[in-house]
Design a protein around this motif. Structure first.
Motif, PDB file in Angstrom:
ATOM      1  N   UNK A   1      32.241  33.004  51.184  1.00 44.59           N
ATOM      2  CA  UNK A   1      32.993  33.885  52.070  1.00 44.59           C
ATOM      3  C   UNK A   1      32.037  34.904  52.669  1.00 44.59           C
ATOM      4  N   UNK A   2      32.545  35.727  53.563  1.00 43.63           N
ATOM      5  CA  UNK A   2      31.734  36.774  54.192  1.00 43.63           C
ATOM      6  C   UNK A   2      31.788  38.086  53.431  1.00 43.63           C
ATOM      7  N   UNK A   3      32.486  38.114  52.300  1.00 41.62           N
ATOM      8  CA  UNK A   3      32.559  39.368  51.539  1.00 41.62           C
ATOM      9  C   UNK A   3      31.179  39.720  50.989  1.00 41.62           C
ATOM     10  N   UNK A   4      30.716  40.966  51.167  1.00 43.92           N
ATOM     11  CA  UNK A   4      29.339  41.316  50.795  1.00 43.92           C
ATOM     12  C   UNK A   4      29.063  41.346  49.299  1.00 43.92           C
ATOM     13  N   UNK A   5      30.101  41.504  48.461  1.00 38.51           N
ATOM     14  CA  UNK A   5      29.870  41.559  47.014  1.00 38.51           C
ATOM     15  C   UNK A   5      30.697  40.500  46.286  1.00 38.51           C
ATOM     16  N   UNK A   6      30.835  39.364  46.902  1.00 39.47           N
ATOM     17  CA  UNK A   6      31.608  38.262  46.329  1.00 39.47           C
ATOM     18  C   UNK A   6      31.046  37.848  44.963  1.00 39.47           C
ATOM     19  N   UNK A   7      31.943  37.603  44.011  1.00 40.74           N
ATOM     20  CA  UNK A   7      31.554  37.179  42.677  1.00 40.74           C
ATOM     21  C   UNK A   7      31.976  35.731  42.426  1.00 40.74           C
ATOM     22  N   UNK A   8      31.222  35.012  41.582  1.00 39.71           N
ATOM     23  CA  UNK A   8      31.564  33.608  41.298  1.00 39.71           C
ATOM     24  C   UNK A   8      32.887  33.500  40.535  1.00 39.71           C
ATOM     25  N   UNK A   9      33.711  32.574  40.933  1.00 40.64           N
ATOM     26  CA  UNK A   9      34.969  32.334  40.222  1.00 40.64           C
ATOM     27  C   UNK A   9      34.728  31.999  38.748  1.00 40.64           C
ATOM     28  N   UNK A  10      33.729  31.157  38.402  1.00 40.80           N
ATOM     29  CA  UNK A  10      33.532  30.838  36.979  1.00 40.80           C
ATOM     30  C   UNK A  10      33.200  32.047  36.110  1.00 40.80           C
ATOM     31  N   UNK A  11      32.526  33.056  36.656  1.00 43.20           N
ATOM     32  CA  UNK A  11      32.252  34.269  35.883  1.00 43.20           C
ATOM     33  C   UNK A  11      33.559  34.995  35.582  1.00 43.20           C
ATOM     34  N   UNK A  12      34.388  35.167  36.607  1.00 46.53           N
ATOM     35  CA  UNK A  12      35.665  35.841  36.407  1.00 46.53           C
ATOM     36  C   UNK A  12      36.580  35.005  35.508  1.00 46.53           C
ATOM     37  N   UNK A  13      36.480  33.675  35.610  1.00 41.90           N
ATOM     38  CA  UNK A  13      37.296  32.799  34.774  1.00 41.90           C
ATOM     39  C   UNK A  13      36.924  32.927  33.301  1.00 41.90           C
ATOM     40  N   UNK A  14      35.659  33.189  33.008  1.00 38.31           N
ATOM     41  CA  UNK A  14      35.250  33.397  31.619  1.00 38.31           C
ATOM     42  C   UNK A  14      36.001  34.572  31.010  1.00 38.31           C
ATOM     43  N   UNK A  15      36.085  35.666  31.760  1.00 37.09           N
ATOM     44  CA  UNK A  15      36.762  36.863  31.263  1.00 37.09           C
ATOM     45  C   UNK A  15      38.278  36.662  31.209  1.00 37.09           C
ATOM     46  N   UNK A  16      38.827  36.085  32.273  1.00 35.08           N
ATOM     47  CA  UNK A  16      40.276  35.837  32.301  1.00 35.08           C
ATOM     48  C   UNK A  16      40.675  34.891  31.169  1.00 35.08           C
ATOM     49  N   UNK A  17      39.910  33.815  30.981  1.00 34.39           N
ATOM     50  CA  UNK A  17      40.237  32.821  29.964  1.00 34.39           C
ATOM     51  C   UNK A  17      40.119  33.341  28.547  1.00 34.39           C
ATOM     52  N   UNK A  18      39.214  34.285  28.324  1.00 34.07           N
ATOM     53  CA  UNK A  18      38.990  34.784  26.968  1.00 34.07           C
ATOM     54  C   UNK A  18      39.957  35.882  26.550  1.00 34.07           C
ATOM     55  N   UNK A  19      40.556  36.580  27.493  1.00 30.76           N
ATOM     56  CA  UNK A  19      41.372  37.748  27.138  1.00 30.76           C
ATOM     57  C   UNK A  19      42.796  37.696  27.660  1.00 30.76           C
ATOM     58  N   UNK A  20      43.305  36.508  27.920  1.00 29.23           N
ATOM     59  CA  UNK A  20      44.704  36.374  28.344  1.00 29.23           C
ATOM     60  C   UNK A  20      45.219  34.999  27.953  1.00 29.23           C
ATOM     61  N   UNK A  21      46.531  34.841  28.086  1.00 32.09           N
ATOM     62  CA  UNK A  21      47.185  33.563  27.816  1.00 32.09           C
ATOM     63  C   UNK A  21      47.841  33.068  29.104  1.00 32.09           C
ATOM     64  N   UNK A  22      48.140  31.777  29.141  1.00 40.57           N
ATOM     65  CA  UNK A  22      48.825  31.221  30.304  1.00 40.57           C
ATOM     66  C   UNK A  22      50.130  31.981  30.529  1.00 40.57           C
ATOM     67  N   UNK A  23      50.381  32.364  31.771  1.00 48.52           N
ATOM     68  CA  UNK A  23      51.581  33.110  32.119  1.00 48.52           C
ATOM     69  C   UNK A  23      51.396  34.607  32.125  1.00 48.52           C
ATOM     70  N   UNK A  24      50.286  35.114  31.548  1.00 48.02           N
ATOM     71  CA  UNK A  24      50.013  36.546  31.577  1.00 48.02           C
ATOM     72  C   UNK A  24      49.718  37.015  32.998  1.00 48.02           C
ATOM     73  N   UNK A  25      49.830  38.326  33.223  1.00 49.26           N
ATOM     74  CA  UNK A  25      49.524  38.923  34.524  1.00 49.26           C
ATOM     75  C   UNK A  25      48.135  39.538  34.473  1.00 49.26           C
ATOM     76  N   UNK A  26      47.265  39.059  35.362  1.00 52.10           N
ATOM     77  CA  UNK A  26      45.901  39.571  35.479  1.00 52.10           C
ATOM     78  C   UNK A  26      45.841  40.486  36.702  1.00 52.10           C
ATOM     79  N   UNK A  27      45.298  41.667  36.520  1.00 50.69           N
ATOM     80  CA  UNK A  27      45.223  42.666  37.590  1.00 50.69           C
ATOM     81  C   UNK A  27      43.801  42.807  38.104  1.00 50.69           C
TER      82      UNK A  27
END
Length: 255
Positions: A167-193
């Protein structure tokens, strides 16, 4: 009158266009926060512009070497707002560069968070700098209320992966990095902010992992970009749900 300028509901994701400091108090508490929060940027020892910055992404300023600087709000106000937007027992991941780790940690502790760990992302490709080239970004792993073990206790502090931007966003982060954090600290159906969702890498990770997502973005262009990426994520296979969290050694591409 609502505190947001626009609201889009896409599947289990609710996206808001507006100022996070105004919107966060109106939201139902989330189960987890994962965010690349905004802060002033400088590179290579070149001082940033002297222009006054106010609001969150309220203006795009530039250093005298052409480096984009994002407008921000003070960390104490930011972290207090995030703390209040989470459930009584919740984890929180906020990203920062080396210069902002200490002030962001201080603000988080004063807001009520407790500190679990300092995580690192190795971008592989370094950013030029006169005082050691910079290839790392850092993530404060915090918690509120009751501490919980992550879903994959064998996960390591360091994640390695490329930064191929899509994307053109200047500080775009990789989805797999964010997925590591989301996957480790939430359950399916939880709300991630993510109150500073940018191009919505955290939101895409949430969709891929079967979580719900609440995102806020103040820039209309990036908000439209985020909506487009979330819609596309729902059309793609649920690629992470069968083997979460992400393999830290082979996260590969970026988002």
């Amino acid at each position: 009158m609502t505190p947001w300028k626009r609201k889009e509901v896409i599947g289990g994701c609710t996206l808001y266009l507006g100022d996070a400091m105004e919107i966060l108090p109106s939201l139902d508490p989330a189960d987890l926060c994962v965010s690349d929060v905004p802060y002033a940027l400088t590179t290579g020892g070149v001082s940033k512009s002297s222009k006054t910055m106010s609001g969150i992404f309220a203006a795009h300023n530039y250093a005298n070497d052409g480096q984009l600087i994002m407008a921000t709000v003070p960390f104490p106000e930011m972290m207090a707002a995030i703390y209040g937007a989470l459930k009584s027992d919740a984890d929180c991941y906020v990203m920062a560069n080396d210069k902002n780790v200490h002030p962001l940690t201080d603000a988080a502790l004063k807001a009520g968070f407790q500190f679990h760990n300092l995580l690192a992302w190795d971008k592989i490709t370094p950013t030029p700098n006169r005082w050691y080239m910079k290839n790392l970004e850092f993530t404060l792993y915090l918690w509120k209320g009751r501490a919980r073990t992550i879903n994959n206790p064998s996960a390591k502090q360091l994640i390695r992966g490329g930064v191929s931007k899509i994307t053109s966003h200047p500080t775009e982060k990789p989805v797999p990095v964010m997925a590591e954090y989301v996957g480790n600290s939430s359950q399916r159906g939880d709300v991630v902010l993510d109150p500073f969702m940018g191009s919505a890498s955290t939101g895409v990770a949430a969709v891929q992992l079967g979580r719900n997502f609440t995102g806020i973005e103040i820039d209309p262009t990036f908000f439209d970009m985020a909506c487009e990426r979330i819609r596309a994520a729902y059309k793609a296979p649920d690629m992470w749900s069968q083997h979460e969290p992400v393999d830290q050694l082979n996260i590969g591409g970026a988002a």
